[in-house]
Motif scaffolding. Sequence first.
Motif, mmCIF file in Angstrom:
data_model
loop_
_atom_site.group_PDB
_atom_site.id
_atom_site.type_symbol
_atom_site.label_atom_id
_atom_site.label_comp_id
_atom_site.label_asym_id
_atom_site.label_seq_id
_atom_site.Cartn_x
_atom_site.Cartn_y
_atom_site.Cartn_z
ATOM 1 N N ILE A 131 0.874 -1.185 0.000
ATOM 2 C CA ILE A 131 0.000 0.000 0.000
ATOM 3 C C ILE A 131 0.900 1.221 0.000
ATOM 4 C CG2 ILE A 131 -1.669 1.392 1.292
ATOM 5 C CD1 ILE A 131 -3.090 -0.989 0.285
ATOM 6 N N ASN A 224 6.019 17.937 -1.589
ATOM 7 C CA ASN A 224 5.494 18.285 -0.268
ATOM 8 C C ASN A 224 6.211 19.542 0.216
ATOM 9 O OD1 ASN A 224 4.701 18.570 2.341
ATOM 10 N ND2 ASN A 224 5.024 16.425 2.909
ATOM 11 N N LYS A 282 12.540 9.964 1.156
ATOM 12 C CA LYS A 282 11.693 8.992 1.836
ATOM 13 C C LYS A 282 11.470 7.732 1.004
ATOM 14 C CE LYS A 282 7.084 8.487 3.757
ATOM 15 N NZ LYS A 282 5.722 8.996 3.824
ATOM 16 N N LEU A 283 11.582 7.869 -0.309
ATOM 17 C CA LEU A 283 11.091 6.801 -1.182
ATOM 18 C C LEU A 283 12.127 5.701 -1.380
ATOM 19 C CD1 LEU A 283 9.271 9.204 -3.594
ATOM 20 C CD2 LEU A 283 8.273 7.810 -1.769
ATOM 21 N N ARG A 284 11.653 4.479 -1.372
ATOM 22 C CA ARG A 284 12.528 3.321 -1.446
ATOM 23 C C ARG A 284 12.816 2.960 -2.892
ATOM 24 N NH1 ARG A 284 9.276 3.558 3.477
ATOM 25 N NH2 ARG A 284 8.095 4.571 1.851
ATOM 26 N N GLU A 288 9.707 1.477 -4.922
ATOM 27 C CA GLU A 288 8.950 2.653 -5.386
ATOM 28 C C GLU A 288 9.637 3.334 -6.577
ATOM 29 O OE1 GLU A 288 8.947 4.300 -1.442
ATOM 30 O OE2 GLU A 288 6.817 3.950 -1.163
HETATM 31 P P1 AHM Z 1 5.067 12.803 2.861
HETATM 32 O O1 AHM Z 1 3.899 12.666 3.756
HETATM 33 O O2 AHM Z 1 6.372 12.927 3.585
HETATM 34 O O3 AHM Z 1 4.880 13.902 1.835
HETATM 35 O O4 AHM Z 1 5.165 11.418 2.058
HETATM 36 C C1 AHM Z 1 4.298 11.097 1.050
HETATM 37 C C2 AHM Z 1 4.914 10.065 0.191
HETATM 38 C C3 AHM Z 1 4.050 9.693 -0.949
HETATM 39 O O5 AHM Z 1 4.389 10.380 -2.113
HETATM 40 C C4 AHM Z 1 4.280 8.212 -1.067
HETATM 41 O O6 AHM Z 1 3.165 7.572 -1.609
HETATM 42 C C5 AHM Z 1 4.483 7.795 0.365
HETATM 43 O O7 AHM Z 1 5.104 8.886 0.965
HETATM 44 C C6 AHM Z 1 5.354 6.570 0.502
HETATM 45 O O8 AHM Z 1 5.260 6.058 1.783
HETATM 46 P P2 AHM Z 1 4.321 4.761 2.080
HETATM 47 O O9 AHM Z 1 4.604 3.780 0.986
HETATM 48 O O10 AHM Z 1 4.809 4.286 3.407
HETATM 49 O O11 AHM Z 1 2.905 5.200 2.092
#
Ligand code: AHM
Length: 354
Positions: A131, A224, A282-284, A288
């Motif tokens: 998800i 963001n 943040k993204l893997r 991702e």
């Molecule tokens: P943010 O809340 O720091 O802006 O992060 C949002 C991002 C999305 O673009 C992405 O879908 C998500 O973080 C990925 O994290 P997860 O897969 O844990 O939902």
Amino acid sequence: MVNNQQPEIQEHYLDRDCTTLSRHVLQQLQSFSPEAQDLSAIMNRLALAGKLISRRLSRAGLVENALGFTGEVNVQGESVKKMDVFANDVFISVFKQSGLVCRLASEEMEKPYYIPENCPVGRYTLLYDPIDGSSNVDINLNVGSIFSIRQQEGDDTDGEAKDLLQNGHKQIAAGYILYGPTTVLVYSMGHGVHSFILDPSLGEFILAQENIQVPHHGPVYSANEGNYWQWDESIREYIRYMHRHEGYTARYSGALVGDFHRILLQGGVFVYPGTVKKPEGKLRLLYESAPLAFLIEQAGGRASTGTQPILDVVPEELHTRTPLAIGSTEDVQLVESFIADWIRRKTDNEAIAK
Ligand code: AHM
Ligand code: MG
């Protein structure tokens, strides 16, 4: 009464309705070889996972234990949602007895899940984010699942899955399922990007668009901006440029798959740079950034860390993160130009200071 008025129109709709995902995959591969049959079967299983997750999401507010947190924290240090666990288990259940994969590696699991010895083992590895955008789940907004398929290289007897620590060009196929007003599956096997819509009355994903091409440039930037003071100066300068110039508009949904889908169809750029707290963003990479980079390149777009193509990045470990700028070529290049300019100025200043 049979309608004989416009047989060609009827035929067109019937043809379209018969272009299901598995038929399309076989057409794409132009083969009935065992490999093609396996990949078609994998896509079918992914479609089943998508249907199961879609069904759960559509009734989430009505059934017990679908929404909210489990109280656990995952390997990423993030609070786990019940839907994350459910969706993660769906992919395992769907593939466990399939004989198609040997391992499943997920954003939600510290180590890959190996198919047990009493089950048939296949030659592929499925990497997935069950998800994506899970903060949207409890408020009934769009979320997605992202997947990538790689072939196992070597025997992996130590269970470390070291062969997965290779660049994104090793992906055989990648895609996502977007759970929005309709459920859409988008995939590529290296022969263009194609989308399918789930027709609930048939229980089938039906071809919606073939060979999608992302526009060379689009109006949307997706970032963001709450992280503005966490970004380094190059990204702040880029965002200020976007504010000052006409023709740009911001869209950010909190779910990468949704933002990516908009950009794939309409153009623009999604940017998740490093921050002070998370210098790699943040993204893997494996679950991702790399799968979406595979898709965008197939659609004629670009994906970058800001300084390097995403598909060239070799992860240090399974959960490696990368900064991400992805979308229309021109718009990604604009982000890269701000970063390159900033690096140049920094280097010049350092040289002067010496
Ligand atoms: P943010 O809340 O720091 O802006 O992060 C949002 C991002 C999305 O673009 C992405 O879908 C998500 O973080 C990925 O994290 P997860 O897969 O844990 O939902
Ligand atoms: Mg996730």
